[in-house]
Write a protein that holds these residues in place. Sequence first.
Motif, short mmCIF file in Angstrom:
data_model
loop_
_atom_site.label_atom_id
_atom_site.label_comp_id
_atom_site.label_asym_id
_atom_site.label_seq_id
_atom_site.Cartn_x
_atom_site.Cartn_y
_atom_site.Cartn_z
N HIS A 1 -19.16 21.45 22.63
CA HIS A 1 -19.13 20.72 21.35
C HIS A 1 -20.54 20.44 20.81
N GLU B 1 -17.42 13.11 24.29
CA GLU B 1 -17.55 14.26 25.19
C GLU B 1 -18.86 15.02 24.96
N HIS C 1 -17.77 20.41 29.89
CA HIS C 1 -16.90 19.60 29.03
C HIS C 1 -16.37 18.38 29.76
N CYS C 2 -15.70 17.50 28.97
CA CYS C 2 -14.94 16.40 29.55
C CYS C 2 -13.51 16.52 29.04
N ARG D 1 -7.01 22.54 23.29
CA ARG D 1 -7.92 21.51 22.80
C ARG D 1 -9.35 22.06 22.69
N GLU D 2 -9.78 22.81 23.72
CA GLU D 2 -11.14 23.34 23.70
C GLU D 2 -11.28 24.46 22.67
ZN LIG Z 1 -14.54 20.15 25.42
#
Ligand SMILES: [Zn+2]
Length: 377
Positions: A44, A61, A115-116, A148-149
């Motif tokens: 992100h 994140e 990522h988180c 989501r990613e």
């Molecule tokens: Zn992510």
Amino acid sequence: MQKYFSIFIILLTVHFLTASTETIETGLPKKKKKEFVVMIDPGHGGSDTGTPGTGRYKTTEKDIALDVSLALGKKLSQLPNVKVIYTRTKDTYPTLNERAVMTNKKKADLFISIHCNAQPGSKGTAYGSETFVLGLSKNKTNLEVAKRENSVIYLEDNYEETYEGFDPNSPESLISLIILQEEYLNQSIEIASYIQNEFKVTAKRKDRGVKQAGFWVLSKTYMPSVLVELGFLTHKKEEDFLNSKKGKKVMTESLYNAVKKYISRHMETVDNHQDVQIVEEETTEKPTSRVFPDVTFKVQLAASSKKIATKAYNFKGLQQISREKSGSIYRYFYGETSDYEEIKRLKEKAKQKGYTTCYIVAYKKGKKVSLSEVLKQ
Ligand SMILES: [Zn+2]
């Protein structure tokens, strides 16, 4: 006496040969320094915040991913012969496509996207760390993470064009691209296992395991690639941990140990790989040829219902790729020449790259003709 004499001659010859190779070597342009290149991709950035977590923190994140990525890179770059590069070092948003292109261009040996995680809904019960490699997944939870990613793609202008019809909500639509990463799957799983083991042992996190799902960014990189989910920002305790100095430090330490272990086991293979390439380049320069002036030969690599960009990174590094549409099917070709011996060499090269079922096709005035007919000429 004569025997001794010949041994002496042999020794002398050996010495002479060794000496002469040394001279030849120093006469060549300097050999590339042995270097292992790690691309770190902080997930992100910029207007894409990633998951906001529980909302109790200003950080999201993207901030945690960047902090851990930079700390990891700093530690790794202190290792001898290791070069670290990043897809971003600030709060900016390179598109997923730009990240992949950048990574391939820099010829990274390893790609780590950091990522988180977030649990959909408001339960906030899920916690723990997991590492993904590219693959098909029917598991609903894994699909959710990939969706989501991947969904950041929606934020980009012209995403339909850039991502060639890929639907972020349907990671299964990556199927044709997944084949291209298969070559690196074993190594991707290897580094993923080291990371998960470190998360468990060093960082004492809940180990959610090594998983497979369809992440766009992993499907486009041409080297072993993993996507790390450090933990859930929707889980209060884990969010506290990942926002803390100590938490970031121990997660960085774990990633560092894992990558270091991977590099130590693969530094050699990287060098061998380079040597093999050099030999290959020399042997392809053989002058034999058999030219059919009015015929064009190509190597057909694959056929697919998906339109894939004719870039080398989509075809295991092969250059000179062309695409043809017939009906609803796209055919992908490698090379273009009137020299039959040359196309045979290109076919062998494609086979070595893993296109084991590839074959030669022939064209006359733009129309496909039978190869056996052409060769009868
Ligand atoms: Zn992510």
